[in-house]
Design a protein around this motif. Structure first.
Motif, PDB file in Angstrom:
ATOM      1  N   PRO A 119      39.989  32.374  46.033  1.00 43.11           N
ATOM      2  CA  PRO A 119      39.800  33.701  44.965  1.00 43.11           C
ATOM      3  C   PRO A 119      38.678  34.078  44.605  1.00 43.11           C
ATOM      4  N   GLU A 120      37.769  33.008  44.234  1.00 41.94           N
ATOM      5  CA  GLU A 120      36.377  33.098  43.871  1.00 41.94           C
ATOM      6  C   GLU A 120      35.646  33.696  44.967  1.00 41.94           C
ATOM      7  N   LYS A 134      36.399  37.602  45.550  1.00 40.81           N
ATOM      8  CA  LYS A 134      36.429  38.450  44.182  1.00 40.81           C
ATOM      9  C   LYS A 134      35.448  39.565  44.704  1.00 40.81           C
ATOM     10  N   PRO A 135      35.500  40.749  44.210  1.00 42.23           N
ATOM     11  CA  PRO A 135      34.497  41.913  44.273  1.00 42.23           C
ATOM     12  C   PRO A 135      33.337  41.536  44.298  1.00 42.23           C
ATOM     13  N   ARG A 174      32.404  41.841  52.764  1.00 38.96           N
ATOM     14  CA  ARG A 174      32.632  41.623  51.352  1.00 38.96           C
ATOM     15  C   ARG A 174      31.341  42.378  50.625  1.00 38.96           C
ATOM     16  N   GLU A 186      31.215  46.307  49.579  1.00 33.43           N
ATOM     17  CA  GLU A 186      31.953  46.671  48.503  1.00 33.43           C
ATOM     18  C   GLU A 186      31.958  48.114  48.005  1.00 33.43           C
TER      19      GLU A 186
END
Length: 681
Positions: A156-157, A160-161, A488, A491
Motif C-alpha cells: 500500500p505504501e 499511495k498517490p 504512478r 498521478e
C-alpha cells in the motif's frame, strides 16, 4: 558487484558489460576487471550531480558533480539510508513467495526540493529540516502461494498517490523564446533565460537529435534570429563525422522536430555546411563550429518565400526560395535541432523585456523576430493548462502484436493532443545521419542499438512525468508491478492501460509482417521470458482509470496469456528473472560494507570513497579518480542513473528526480534479467 564476481566472469562478459556503459573494451582481463570495477564504483559511490541556478554551460548534461554545501542535507541522507537499511533487514526476515513477478521496491521517496533549494543549496531565510518518510512494508505471502493473475506485489505504501512535482514554468505570453511545449523531451532548456539549451548526451543519447521551435512565428515580413554554437559535449557513441551537429532554420507548427527531414522544414547544418529540406542534403555554405554565430533570415513576401543564412555576419547565399502558396497559409517558426552541441538563441529580447542587439551585423531590411509588432507574431501550440487535462496511455503486449501501429494511429486520430510516443523505434528515427537511418551507419548489431535505446528511455519517461504532455508509453510492459510503477508518477493525469492480446492466427500474421519489414529486434529468448510472465492489472488496481482491450475481450485475453505463461514456464523460461533479482538484491545489501561496495565506503568514511584514491591497478600506477576524500569519477553516472537523479532542477530544469537513492525504482527500473532486461522498459 563483488571483486570475486568480476574475477569469475569471462572476458566476453566483461567486455559486454563495458560496452553497455560505453567504455573501452580493449585490453587483457585484469585491465577489463579494473575498468569495470571503476565504473561500478562510480555508479554506486559517486554523489549525484546537481546544478544550481548559477551553474554554467561547461558541464555536460549528466557529468556534473554534486557539491554538498549544507550539513543538514547530509544528515537527511544518512537518516534516509538508515531507513532503507532497516527496511532491507525486514525484507531478509520475510519468507519469499515461490513465484515473484517483480522485486518490491523501496517505499522511501526523497524529499523533493524546489528551485535553488535543490541538492543542498538552501534558499536564503529558510531552514532545511531532514524528512525521513516512514517505511511500511506489506506482509509477504506464505511460502508456496503463487500470486493470482493480475495481482500486484506492491505494498500500500508503494501504491499511495505520487508526490507530484511539475516542471512547468510560467512565461509571459509575448515572450519569444524556446518553446517548453513544442520541444523534444530529451532537450534541456535553461530555466534562467529560456534562450539556451542542450540535449541529453549520456551513452545512447549521443546518437539522438533533440529539437525545439520558438514560441512565436510569423506569416509576413522580413525577420531573422541568431544562434550561437556554444560548445560541444562528450560523445559516447560512434564518432562518424555527424556526431556533432547543430541545425538552424525554419518550420511550420505541424512539422516534426527533425529539422530538415520533412517537407515543411528548412535548415543549415553545421556538420558539413549543407542545407536540408525533406531529407535532401545539398552543398550550401561553410561548416560552423564552437563560437560561431549563425543567422537565419526569412523574407515572407506576398508571392515568394526566401531564406538566407549567415555565418558570423557573412551571407552564405540564398538557401531556399519557393512560392508562398506551398505553405498553405501556415506561419513559419524559428527551429533548432542539436546533437551533442550546446547552443544559445538571440531572438531580440530577454524575458524581462530588455532588448538584445544583434550579435553580428544584420542584413539590411531585416528585423529581429522578438522586435516585430505583437499583432504580426503568431503563437505556436500553447501548452496544456492543467495536469488533469493530460493523458497517459501505457501499452501492454508481447513483441509484434501491433502496439506501435495502434499508438501511431491513435495519435494521428487525435492531432490536437500532440501525443508523445515513447518507444525505441521512434527515438531511433531521431538518430539519423543526414536523414538516413542509423541502421545504415553503425558497426554495432542493430539489435544492440535498439536494446540500448530501450534502456535509455527511462530518462525521458522521468522528464515526461513532470511535464504537462500527453504520453503513450509504447513498450511491452509485461509485469503488473512495472505497469503500476511506471503509471504512478503520472498521478492526476487520465491514465489508461491498453492491452493488446490477439488470437493465435492474428498474432502469427502480425509477426510475419514484422519479419518481412525487418523490424524483429527482440531475441526469441527475451520473448519467451516475457510470455512466461506477462499479465495485466485487475480493474481495482488503484492506478489506472481505464483498461482497454483492443483485440480479444478481457476474459479471452486472460485465458490466452495464462496459456502463454504455462507454455513458456513448462519450457524452462521465467526463472532467470528471479535468479537475477536475487543477485541484484544481494548486491544491494552490500552497500556500505567496504570501500568497493555500494555507495563508496564503510561507515565513518566520507561519501564517495574509502580513502584519498581507489588504489593501484594491477601492476600499474594509482587509478584515475583519486582527487581526495569523497572524490567521484566524472563521466560516470551518479547514484540514481545517468546523472539525472536526486531531484535536482538547476538552470536546465528537471533532471529526472523522483527516484529513491540507488535507482529509479518508481519507474520499475529494476535491471531485470541480464539477457533481456532492457527490452521491458
Amino acid at each position: 558487484m563483488l571483486d570475486s564476481n568480476l574475477e569469475k566472469m569471462k572476458v566476453a562478459d566483461l567486455r559486454e558489460e563495458l560496452e553497455k556503459r560505453g567504455l573501452d573494451t580493449k585490453g587483457t582481463k585484469p585491465f577489463l576487471i579494473d575498468r569495470l570495477q571503476e565504473a561500478l564504483s562510480a555508479e554506486n559511490g559517486a554523489t549525484g550531480g546537481a546544478e544550481t541556478g548559477s551553474a554554467d554551460m561547461d558541464m555536460d548534461s549528466n557529468d556534473s558533480e554534486q557539491v554538498q554545501e549544507v550539513e543538514e542535507d547530509e544528515q537527511a541522507e544518512e537518516q534516509q539510508e538508515e531507513a532503507e537499511e532497516q527496511q532491507e533487514e525486514a525484507e531478509e526476515q520475510q519468507e519469499e513467495p515461490e513465484m515473484e513477478d517483480e522485486p518490491a521496491t523501496e517505499a522511501v521517496e526523497p524529499a523533493h526540493q524546489n528551485g535553488d533549494q535543490a541538492n543542498g543549496v538552501k534558499e536564503e531565510g529558510t531552514e532545511e529540516k531532514p524528512v525521513v518518510p516512514e517505511v511500511k512494508k506489506a506482509a509477504a505471502p506464505e511460502k508456496g502461494v503463487k500470486r493470482k493473475f493480475g495481482e500486484t506485489g506492491l505494498s500500500p505504501e508503494e501504491l499511495k498517490p505520487w508526490n507530484i512535482r511539475e516542471d512547468e514554468p510560467e512565461l509571459p505570453d509575448d515572450f519569444v523564446c524556446l518553446d517548453w511545449f513544442n520541444s523534444d523531451l530529451n532537450l534541456r532548456i535553461r530555466h534562467d533565460d529560456f534562450l539556451s539549451a542542450m540535449p541529453l548526451n549520456k551513452e545512447s543519447w549521443s546518437w539522438v537529435y533533440a529539437g525545439c521551435r520558438a514560441t512565436h512565428g510569423i506569416s509576413s515580413g522580413k525577420i531573422f534570429f541568431e544562434v550561437t554554437y556554444l560548445d560541444t559535449m562528450k560523445v559516447w557513441t560512434d564518432k562518424d563525422g555527424f556526431h556533432l551537429d547543430l541545425r538552424v532554420g525554419w518550420s511550420t507548427n505541424a512539422a516534426s522536430m527533425q529539422l530538415g527531414e520533412n517537407d515543411k522544414s528548412w535548415c543549415y547544418s553545421s556538420a558539413e555546411g549543407k542545407k536540408a529540406s525533406n531529407k535532401e542534403f545539398l552543398e550550401y555554405g561553410a561548416k560552423f563550429e564552437r563560437g560561431d554565430v549563425v543567422g537565419a533570415y526569412l523574407d515572407m513576401g506576398e508571392e515568394m518565400v526566401t531564406m538566407i543564412f549567415t555565418k558570423n555576419g557573412e551571407t552564405q547565399g540564398e538557401a531556399y526560395s519557393f512560392p508562398r502558396a506551398e505553405l498553405g497559409g501556415e506561419a513559419l517558426f524559428p527551429h533548432i535541432l542539436t546533437r551533442n552541441v550546446k547552443f544559445e538563441c538571440n531572438f531580440g529580447k530577454k524575458k524581462d523585456g530588455t532588448e538584445l542587439a544583434p550579435l553580428k551585423e544584420a542584413l539590411e531590411g531585416y528585423t529581429q523576430i522578438a522586435k516585430c509588432e505583437a499583432e504580426t507574431l503568431i503563437r505556436g501550440d500553447s501548452g496544456i493548462k492543467t495536469r488533469e487535462e493530460c493523458h497517459f496511455i501505457l501499452m501492454v503486449g508481447l513483441p509484434s502484436v501491433g502496439k506501435t501501429t495502434w499508438a501511431k494511429n491513435y495519435a494521428a486520430a487525435h492531432p490536437e493532443k500532440k501525443f508523445e510516443i515513447i518507444n525505441a523505434a521512434l527515438y531511433l528515427e531521431k538518430a539519423t545521419v543526414n536523414g538516413d537511418s542509423r541502421k545504415n551507419h553503425t558497426t554495432l548489431a542493430w539489435e544492440k542499438v535498439h536494446h540500448r535505446i530501450t534502456k535509455a528511455l527511462q530518462d525521458v519517461l522521468k522528464i515526461a512525468s513532470s511535464r504537462r504532455r500527453n504520453v503513450i508509453l509504447d513498450q511491452t510492459n509485461v509485469y503488473v508491478d512495472a505497469q503500476l510503477r511506471k503509471a504512478r508518477p503520472f498521478e492526476k493525469m487520465k491514465r489508461m492501460c491498453v492491452v493488446m492480446v490477439p488470437s493465435d492466427e492474428e498474432m502469427a500474421k502480425r509477426r510475419k509482417q514484422q519479419e518481412e519489414e525487418g523490424e524483429m529486434n527482440i531475441p526469441d529468448e527475451a520473448c519467451n521470458e516475457m510470455k512466461a510472465n506477462i499479465a495485466f492489472p485487475n480493474e481495482d488496481n488503484g492506478v489506472f482509470d481505464e483498461i482497454v482491450f483492443t483485440d480479444l475481450p478481457r476474459e479471452e485475453a486472460q485465458a490466452q496469456l495464462e496459456k502463454y505463461n504455462k507454455e513458456a514456464q513448462d519450457a524452462g523460461f521465467g526463472r532467470k528473472h528471479l535468479e537475477y533479482q536475487s543477485q541484484w538484491e544481494h548486491n544491494k545489501r552490500m552497500r556500505g560494507m567496504g570501500p568497493m561496495f555500494g555507495r563508496g565506503g564503510p561507515r565513518g568514511f566520507p561519501r564517495g570513497g574509502g580513502g584519498p584514491f581507489r588504489g593501484p591497478m594491477r601492476g600499474g600506477p594509482p587509478m584515475r579518480g583519486g582527487r581526495g576524500w569523497g572524490g567521484g569519477h566524472r563521466g560516470f553516472a551518479p547514484q540514481g542513473g545517468y546523472g539525472y537523479g536526486g531531484g535536482a532542477w538547476g538552470p536546465y530544469g528537471h533532471q529526472g528526480g523522483y527516484q529513491p537513492r540507488g535507482g529509479a525504482q518508481g519507474y520499475g527500473a529494476y535491471p531485470g534479467n541480464r539477457n533481456w532486461g532492457g527490452w521491458n522498459r
